[in-house]
Enzyme design. Structure first.
Site, PDB file in Angstrom:
ATOM      1  N   ARG A 141       0.868  -1.171   0.000  1.00 50.77           N
ATOM      2  CA  ARG A 141       0.000   0.000   0.000  1.00 50.77           C
ATOM      3  C   ARG A 141       0.909   1.226   0.000  1.00 50.77           C
ATOM      4  NH1 ARG A 141      -2.415  -3.450   3.845  1.00 50.77           N
ATOM      5  NH2 ARG A 141      -4.549  -4.098   3.299  1.00 50.77           N
ATOM      6  N   LYS A 180      -3.686  -1.498   8.238  1.00 45.74           N
ATOM      7  CA  LYS A 180      -5.094  -1.908   8.250  1.00 45.74           C
ATOM      8  C   LYS A 180      -5.271  -3.280   8.913  1.00 45.74           C
ATOM      9  CE  LYS A 180      -6.636   0.815   4.293  1.00 45.74           C
ATOM     10  NZ  LYS A 180      -7.415   0.821   3.028  1.00 45.74           N
ATOM     11  N   HIS A 204      -2.460   2.305  -5.613  1.00 48.97           N
ATOM     12  CA  HIS A 204      -3.111   1.076  -5.150  1.00 48.97           C
ATOM     13  C   HIS A 204      -3.323   0.083  -6.288  1.00 48.97           C
ATOM     14  CE1 HIS A 204      -4.740  -0.782  -1.566  1.00 48.97           C
ATOM     15  NE2 HIS A 204      -5.742  -1.269  -2.271  1.00 48.97           N
ATOM     16  N   ARG A 213      -0.852  -2.736  -6.067  1.00 42.84           N
ATOM     17  CA  ARG A 213      -1.212  -3.811  -5.129  1.00 42.84           C
ATOM     18  C   ARG A 213      -2.198  -4.772  -5.787  1.00 42.84           C
ATOM     19  NH1 ARG A 213      -1.334  -5.472   0.176  1.00 42.84           N
ATOM     20  NH2 ARG A 213      -3.352  -6.098   1.054  1.00 42.84           N
ATOM     21  N   HIS A 270      -3.728 -10.134   3.921  1.00 41.68           N
ATOM     22  CA  HIS A 270      -5.170 -10.025   4.147  1.00 41.68           C
ATOM     23  C   HIS A 270      -5.588 -10.811   5.389  1.00 41.68           C
ATOM     24  CE1 HIS A 270      -5.933  -9.250  -0.410  1.00 41.68           C
ATOM     25  NE2 HIS A 270      -5.705  -8.137   0.240  1.00 41.68           N
ATOM     26  N   TYR A 313      -9.374 -11.686  -6.345  1.00 45.41           N
ATOM     27  CA  TYR A 313      -8.357 -11.853  -7.386  1.00 45.41           C
ATOM     28  C   TYR A 313      -8.519 -13.187  -8.107  1.00 45.41           C
ATOM     29  CZ  TYR A 313      -6.068  -8.012  -4.898  1.00 45.41           C
ATOM     30  OH  TYR A 313      -5.792  -6.812  -4.305  1.00 45.41           O
TER      31      TYR A 313
END
Length: 200
Positions: A47, A72, A141, A144, A167, A176
């Site tokens: 990020r 995050k 972004h 990413r 994640h 994805y």
């Protein structure tokens, strides 16, 4: 044929577009920095805030690894460095010594020697995209997302992509793999192999 409307909706870059972006980033007075920044961001799915906070101590060129501090509430982890990344880092770090405040702990510095900001990173990527002649509106972004889609297109396991990108929720990763048409290749051949009386 995809039109401009399709391109505006697409939020990732293809392999050839990444190559064009990297080539464009590797020009100008800050070529070594911008190329290294773009390459690392794509390969590791950084990020903008994560790459801007990358520290010298996070990189071990001898061991060829890099520590990724995920934000995050993501899972932080250590990634291996590709040979071309090691070379790009060596090139940038050698030039970085001529920047003001080169003693700073941050890997990527502005021309004034301050830590590179998200806004500056956005400008670098956007400018490189324009110089590369890409039809999409490029933002950080997208690198990413491009990393996630590239791994999925290579058939990498969803759980491994989840860990690689940090994640916490696999639903973000499935996005994805669900868009990867390659996972359906040969599906009818496999079905015929399992059923004696196949429809097709």
């Amino acid at each position: 044929m995809k039109n401009k409307a399709d391109n505006k909706k697409r939020n990732f870059l293809t392999h050839s577009e990444i190559e064009s972006l990297l080539k464009a980033a590797n020009t100008g007075p800050h070529a070594a920095r911008n190329y290294c920044l773009t390459l690392l961001c794509f390969i590791h799915g950084f990020r903008a805030s994560e790459i801007c906070r990358l520290r010298i101590s996070d990189i071990d060129l001898k061991a060829k690894c890099i520590y990724i501090h995920r934000l995050k509430k993501g899972f932080s982890t250590t990634h291996p460095l590709l040979n071309k990344e090691v070379q790009a880092l060596k090139n940038w770090l050698s030039i970085r010594t001529s920047y003001p405040h080169a003693e700073s702990e941050w890997v990527f510095l502005s021309r004034k020697g301050n830590p590179l900001s998200r806004q500056q990173f956005y400008h670098i990527i956007s400018t490189s995209g324009g110089n590369a002649g890409l039809s999409l509106e490029i933002h950080p972004h997208m690198l990413r997302h491009s990393c996630g889609f590239a791994l999925a297109n290579m058939g990498i396991d969803t759980r491994l992509i989840q860990d690689y990108l940090g994640h916490r929720n696999i639903r973000h990763t499935v996005w994805y793999t669900a868009s990867n048409a390659g996972r359906f290749y040969g599906i009818w051949d496999r079905a015929r192999g399992r059923q004696r009386h196949a429809v097709l």
